[in-house]
Scaffold this motif. Structure first.
Motif, short mmCIF file in Angstrom:
data_model
loop_
_atom_site.label_atom_id
_atom_site.label_comp_id
_atom_site.label_asym_id
_atom_site.label_seq_id
_atom_site.Cartn_x
_atom_site.Cartn_y
_atom_site.Cartn_z
N PHE A 229 43.21 30.97 36.62
CA PHE A 229 43.54 31.84 35.50
C PHE A 229 44.73 31.29 34.72
CE2 PHE A 229 41.74 36.36 35.62
CZ PHE A 229 40.57 35.97 36.25
N GLY A 230 45.68 30.67 35.45
CA GLY A 230 46.89 30.17 34.80
C GLY A 230 46.70 28.87 34.07
N THR A 231 45.97 27.92 34.66
CA THR A 231 45.82 26.62 34.00
C THR A 231 44.78 26.65 32.89
OG1 THR A 231 44.23 25.89 35.68
CG2 THR A 231 46.54 25.32 36.05
N ALA A 232 43.89 27.65 32.89
CA ALA A 232 42.85 27.71 31.85
C ALA A 232 43.43 28.02 30.48
CB ALA A 232 41.79 28.75 32.20
N ASN A 233 44.59 28.68 30.43
CA ASN A 233 45.25 28.98 29.15
C ASN A 233 44.30 29.72 28.21
OD1 ASN A 233 47.25 28.97 27.17
ND2 ASN A 233 46.66 26.98 26.37
N ASP A 234 43.62 30.74 28.76
CA ASP A 234 42.63 31.47 27.98
C ASP A 234 42.72 32.96 28.31
OD1 ASP A 234 40.44 32.49 26.65
OD2 ASP A 234 39.07 30.90 27.27
N PRO A 235 43.65 33.70 27.70
CA PRO A 235 43.77 35.12 27.99
C PRO A 235 42.48 35.90 27.75
CG PRO A 235 45.69 34.35 26.77
CD PRO A 235 44.70 33.23 26.76
N GLU A 236 41.71 35.49 26.77
CA GLU A 236 40.45 36.19 26.49
C GLU A 236 39.47 36.06 27.65
OE1 GLU A 236 36.77 36.15 23.26
OE2 GLU A 236 38.66 35.16 22.76
N LEU A 237 39.38 34.85 28.23
CA LEU A 237 38.50 34.66 29.38
C LEU A 237 39.02 35.43 30.58
CD1 LEU A 237 36.10 33.35 30.78
CD2 LEU A 237 37.51 31.30 31.13
N ALA A 238 40.33 35.45 30.77
CA ALA A 238 40.92 36.25 31.86
C ALA A 238 40.53 37.72 31.71
CB ALA A 238 42.43 36.09 31.88
N TYR A 239 40.56 38.22 30.49
CA TYR A 239 40.18 39.61 30.22
C TYR A 239 38.70 39.83 30.53
CZ TYR A 239 38.99 43.79 27.52
OH TYR A 239 38.50 45.01 27.13
N GLU A 240 37.83 38.93 30.09
CA GLU A 240 36.40 39.09 30.34
C GLU A 240 36.09 39.11 31.83
OE1 GLU A 240 33.61 36.95 27.52
OE2 GLU A 240 35.47 35.91 27.05
N LEU A 241 36.70 38.19 32.57
CA LEU A 241 36.47 38.15 34.01
C LEU A 241 37.01 39.41 34.67
CD1 LEU A 241 37.22 34.41 34.75
CD2 LEU A 241 35.17 35.62 35.52
N ALA A 242 38.21 39.84 34.27
CA ALA A 242 38.81 41.03 34.87
C ALA A 242 37.97 42.27 34.58
CB ALA A 242 40.23 41.21 34.36
N CYS A 243 37.37 42.34 33.40
CA CYS A 243 36.48 43.46 33.09
C CYS A 243 35.32 43.52 34.09
CB CYS A 243 35.94 43.34 31.67
SG CYS A 243 37.12 43.75 30.37
N PHE A 244 34.72 42.37 34.36
CA PHE A 244 33.61 42.36 35.31
C PHE A 244 34.10 42.69 36.71
CE2 PHE A 244 30.70 40.58 38.37
CZ PHE A 244 29.48 41.05 37.91
N TYR A 245 35.22 42.08 37.10
CA TYR A 245 35.77 42.36 38.43
C TYR A 245 36.03 43.85 38.61
CZ TYR A 245 36.81 37.30 38.74
OH TYR A 245 36.72 35.93 38.77
N ASN B 140 38.21 49.20 33.29
CA ASN B 140 36.91 49.29 33.95
C ASN B 140 36.99 49.95 35.32
OD1 ASN B 140 34.80 47.74 32.18
ND2 ASN B 140 36.72 46.60 32.04
N GLY B 141 38.06 50.73 35.53
CA GLY B 141 38.11 51.63 36.67
C GLY B 141 38.81 51.14 37.90
N LEU B 142 39.20 49.87 37.95
CA LEU B 142 39.88 49.34 39.13
C LEU B 142 41.38 49.35 38.88
CD1 LEU B 142 39.67 48.00 41.94
CD2 LEU B 142 39.61 45.79 40.75
N ALA B 143 42.11 50.02 39.74
CA ALA B 143 43.56 50.09 39.58
C ALA B 143 44.20 48.79 40.02
CB ALA B 143 44.13 51.26 40.39
N SER B 144 45.12 48.31 39.22
CA SER B 144 45.89 47.12 39.57
C SER B 144 47.15 47.55 40.28
CB SER B 144 46.25 46.34 38.30
OG SER B 144 47.26 45.38 38.58
N CYS B 145 47.41 46.91 41.41
CA CYS B 145 48.70 47.05 42.09
C CYS B 145 49.45 45.74 41.88
CB CYS B 145 48.53 47.34 43.57
SG CYS B 145 50.10 47.46 44.47
N LYS C 141 41.17 59.75 39.57
CA LYS C 141 40.02 58.87 39.76
C LYS C 141 38.74 59.65 40.04
CE LYS C 141 41.88 54.80 39.24
NZ LYS C 141 41.50 53.95 38.09
N GLY C 142 38.84 60.97 40.15
CA GLY C 142 37.66 61.78 40.40
C GLY C 142 37.15 61.69 41.82
N LEU C 143 38.00 61.28 42.76
CA LEU C 143 37.52 61.04 44.12
C LEU C 143 37.24 62.33 44.88
CD1 LEU C 143 39.78 58.03 45.18
CD2 LEU C 143 37.48 58.02 44.22
N PHE C 144 37.90 63.42 44.53
CA PHE C 144 37.62 64.68 45.22
C PHE C 144 36.21 65.18 44.88
CE2 PHE C 144 42.12 64.55 45.80
CZ PHE C 144 42.37 65.27 46.96
#
Length: 810
Positions: free
Chosen positions: A203-219, A264-269, A444-447
């Motif tokens: 993610f760091g050497t690719a120098n492509d924030p847009e690609l990082a966003y696309e991958l993170a959306c899928f993840y 896309n619903g996944l919480a980042s820690c 998160k609607g877990l209840f």
């Protein structure tokens, strides 16, 4: 009769344990019983794991826009369904009435208050811990400790992972209040667990924030689909970690990555507050400048992107530089008050000590003069909660805390429970933490809907072909075919974009497809794959280096095998293409190779085990594309590379751009960073081997121009008489002493594309010094070299295409 029965039992047990003992070996009844008990435990653990992986048969009430009904998922026979005002609700505490916390129409804070009011101390304290457990023990941890957060780095397919987490949700639903589980993972992408994870440095050497966003959306979508709610990622917002050391650049990637996950619903820690990874932990990285604001650039980006959790650096110091951040009021206040973070704060996995940076119990003197080493466990928990920690991470839970100092890496919930009873732990502090944790679960609607649909998870994460026939995955090609084609396409883009072309003399790369090539790699699976896909490109793969037109070597480290490969190729006079997998280029590698690729991509699983037999680096078919030009390396060096360990040790680890710099230049870099609104630093003022942002491209050549040669100077001032007056006259000339080293400087500009050159210093046409220089296109570097001339006389000094004369004195 009892004695005979015992003898018969022993005979039966010996037959059950099979080959546990050598033939003729004398064994006792106790030894046999121990082995049989161990076998029973193993069988029970295996059976528990198989149960968890089996299908979880939950029920669903679908949402209805007309009535306003929301979706509910639940276990029939465990949770009754109540109907009130024509709407359906889960009777989580099984009391036959609709409690406030069960009513999804009520605002979240009111529901939280009602739930906490119904909790026993054990149930409320159970919220405050996150534990990574073995699957065989996971349900028991819920029963024993009212645990509602677990860390899993599960290996398996979307089917087995989703089933496992569903079955654990069912376990939690069956408890008295039906509080749902939160599942966390160290891995950012774990739908095919153990097979492929996020490529951190890629993610760091690719120098492509847009690609990082696309991958993170899928993840984000995929992880939520299998039932994971929180990823302990990213941790590249730390200076010197996988995204480099320039705060502005770090922030650009981190923000887009977290935005993609959260949307896309996944919480980042985001971790580790303030910094644990990278070159050095925050406290240890701080130079005489005591830099802080530049660290906050990445953190501000992470929080502004919506990171819902933050993990602290256990054992690492913060602003006060004296104690673990959980007990440093200034550090925790900065997070909670200055940055305004009101999400969940979880400690790293050594909450009370015992970690790599603090092997014993927590110690140190706080800014208020409190000696942590003298405090009780109850005081430590209470003070951490008061300062803003909500949850404590650990690999184990122990009920008896009388001897906790001998195992400080564990957690001891009973210490908080007893502290509440004695008053040592304040109920308000526990309520504050519990409120934040429950708010996350409710939001998160877990209840209402804690379960995940296996078919939907497979449809999202896998290919249509594999979803229709989920066969075992045994090799790289089968793994590629099993995954979602969209994710595969993004991942393969990342593999190419993160590859950095560091050197390419005479445009050796890309290779011609009719070349005869010898291939060697440090991994057998990778080498076999390279040979196969090179041949598919049309190249002739030879087994004897002497027969090759060019040799290609791919290595994970620069070791004896790498050096032998290079030496053999040089002996045969073969052009060398060298790729380094996860190993930064060194001067030796740069000098030895004709073309050099740095491959940062690794999809090995973060924490836990990676499935064996797979290539975790760049896929062989993508590697072949890069070597033969069907794809182009598009990455950059995201952290400047030192010329040697001495220079690297002298660099300030809390500052970018000062690698190899003199103290004078380092202070200029520091001042420039301080004045820049984004705390960015210039990348061409120091003297690194390879600069930050450097990355060559196929077919694009540099255009180097040397100028401004500076040689050592001497001057002499004398009085000159002119008529009746005198004046001072100064003469300046270039001079150095024979046999003593002196330094020459010049300016090296690159008016073309990114490129590398070896600057040479010549004395009367003879090369006396060389230095590798990488210069970005449109940029410049200062060339500095030490040379020595032994004999007195007048000499011509040349560096590149600039020259000057110097007198060498005795």
């Amino acid at each position: 009769m009892k004695k005979l029965s015992l003898i018969l039992a022993i005979i039966m047990l010996v037959s059950c344990v099979g080959g546990a003992f050598a033939e003729g070996e004398t064994v006792s009844a106790a030894e046999v019983m121990d082995i049989r008990a161990e076998q029973v435990d193993q069988d029970a653990a295996a059976a528990e794991e198989e149960f968890l992986k089996s299908n979880c048969d939950f029920s669903v009430i679908e949402a209805d826009e007309t009535t306003g009904q929301i979706k509910l998922s639940y276990m029939e026979g465990v949770t009754p369904i109540l109907e009130v005002d024509g709407l359906k609700f889960k009777d989580l505490n099984k009391n036959g009435t609709l409690d406030v916390y069960e009513d999804w129409r009520v605002d979240t804070d009111t529901r939280i208050a009602d739930l906490i009011s119904q909790m026993t101390p054990e149930e409320e304290v159970g919220l405050l811990f996150c534990v990574n457990t073995q699957l065989a023990d996971a349900r028991q941890m819920v029963y024993d400790y009212a645990l509602t957060c677990q860390l899993f780095n599960l290996n398996g397919t979307p089917i087995t992972i989703t089933n496992t987490l569903n079955n654990l949700q069912a376990c939690a639903e069956g408890e008295r209040l039906g509080v749902p589980m939160v599942f966390t993972s160290d891995r950012e992408y774990n739908s095919f667990g153990g097979y492929i994870d996020k490529a951190h440095e890629g993610f760091g050497t690719a120098n492509d924030p847009e690609l990082a966003y696309e991958l993170a959306c899928f993840y984000g979508k995929a992880m939520r689909a299998v039932g994971i709610h929180v990823t302990f990622e990213p941790y590249a917002n730390e200076i010197g970690a996988q995204y480099g050391e320039n705060p502005e650049y770090i922030a650009s990637i981190v923000h887009e990555e977290i935005r993609g996950l959260e949307e896309n619903g996944l919480a980042s820690c985001t971790k580790h507050w303030i910094g644990r990874g990278g070159d050095s932990a925050f406290g240890k990285a701080r130079s005489v400048a005591q830099n802080f604001d530049n660290w906050m650039v990445g953190w501000t980006a992470a929080l502004s992107a919506g990171s819902e959790w933050v993990m602290t650096n256990c054992g690492g110091t913060g602003i006060s530089n004296t104690v673990d951040v959980k007990w440093d009021k200034a550090t925790m206040s900065y997070l909670r008050d200055t940055l305004g973070f009101d999400g969940v704060v979880v400690s790293d996995w050594w909450a009370l000590g015992g970690g790599p940076s603090n092997p014993g119990r927590m110690s140190g003197i706080t800014s208020e003069g409190v000696d942590l080493g003298q405090q009780t466990i109850g005081w430590l928990y209470n003070e951490a909660l008061a300062n803003g920690t909500d949850m404590f991470g650990s690999g184990s839970m122990i009920r008896d805390y009388s001897n906790w100092e001998s195992s400080p890496s564990s957690n001891y919930p009973q210490a908080i429970i007893d502290g509440l009873a004695s008053g040592e732990v304040e109920k308000a502090n526990v309520d504050q933490a519990a409120t934040r944790i429950l708010r996350f679960k409710f939001n998160k609607g877990l209840f209402e809907n804690p379960y995940c649909d296996v078919d939907a998870a497979v449809e999202l994460c896998a290919s249509a072909e594999w979803a229709a026939n989920p066969t075992p995955i045994t090799n790289d090609e089968e793994l590629r075919a099993a995954r979602n084609p969209y994710e595969v396409e993004l991942t393969e883009r990342l593999q190419a974009e993160s590859a950095v072309l560091v050197k390419n003399d005479n445009n050796l790369l890309p290779l011609s497809k009719d070349v005869k090539v010898y291939v060697e790699a440090s991994g057998r699976a990778a080498e076999e794959g390279y040979k196969r896909y090179f041949a598919e490109k049309g190249a002739t793969v030879v087994e004897d280096m002497e027969e090759a037109d060019v040799v290609v070597g791919d290595f994970g480290s620069i070791n004896d095998a790498t050096e032998l490969f290079i030496e053999d190729a040089q002996d045969y006079g073969k052009p060398i293409v060298l790729s380094l997998n996860g190993t930064k280029p060194t001067q030796y590698a740069i000098e030895s190779a004709d073309a050099l690729l740095y491959l940062s991509y690794s999809q090995a699983a973060d924490h836990g085990s990676t499935e064996g037999g797979f290539v975790t680096g760049t896929s062989p078919w993508i590697y072949a594309d890069l070597i033969f030009g069907d794809r182009e390396p598009g990455g950059i060096i995201n952290k400047e590379i030192a010329r040697d360990t001495v220079a690297d040790n002298e660099q300030w680890k809390d500052l970018a751009g000062d690698q190899g710099a003199s103290p004078y230049v380092r202070l200029m870099v520091q001042a420039t960073m301080e004045d820049d609104p984004n705390h960015a630093s210039p990348n061409n003022w120091g003297d690194p081997l390879v600069t930050y942002q450097f990355g060559m491209r196929y077919g694009q050549n540099p255009d180097f121009k040397y100028s401004c040669l500076i040689l050592p100077m001497q001057q002499e001032t004398v009085e000159v008489e002119s008529g009746s007056s005198t004046s001072l006259q100064t003469t300046v000339w270039n001079e150095a002493k024979a046999g003593e080293p002196f330094t020459v400087y010049c300016l090296l500009r690159n008016n073309g594309a990114d490129g590398m050159t070896t600057a040479q210093a010549k004395v009367n046409g003879e090369v006396v010094a060389e230095k590798i220089m990488t210069v970005e296109g449109g940029s410049w570097r200062v060339v500095q070299m030490d040379i020595t001339v032994d004999a007195p006389g007048d000499y011509t000094i040349e560096v590149g295409d600039t020259a000057g004369t110097i007198k060498i004195a005795e």
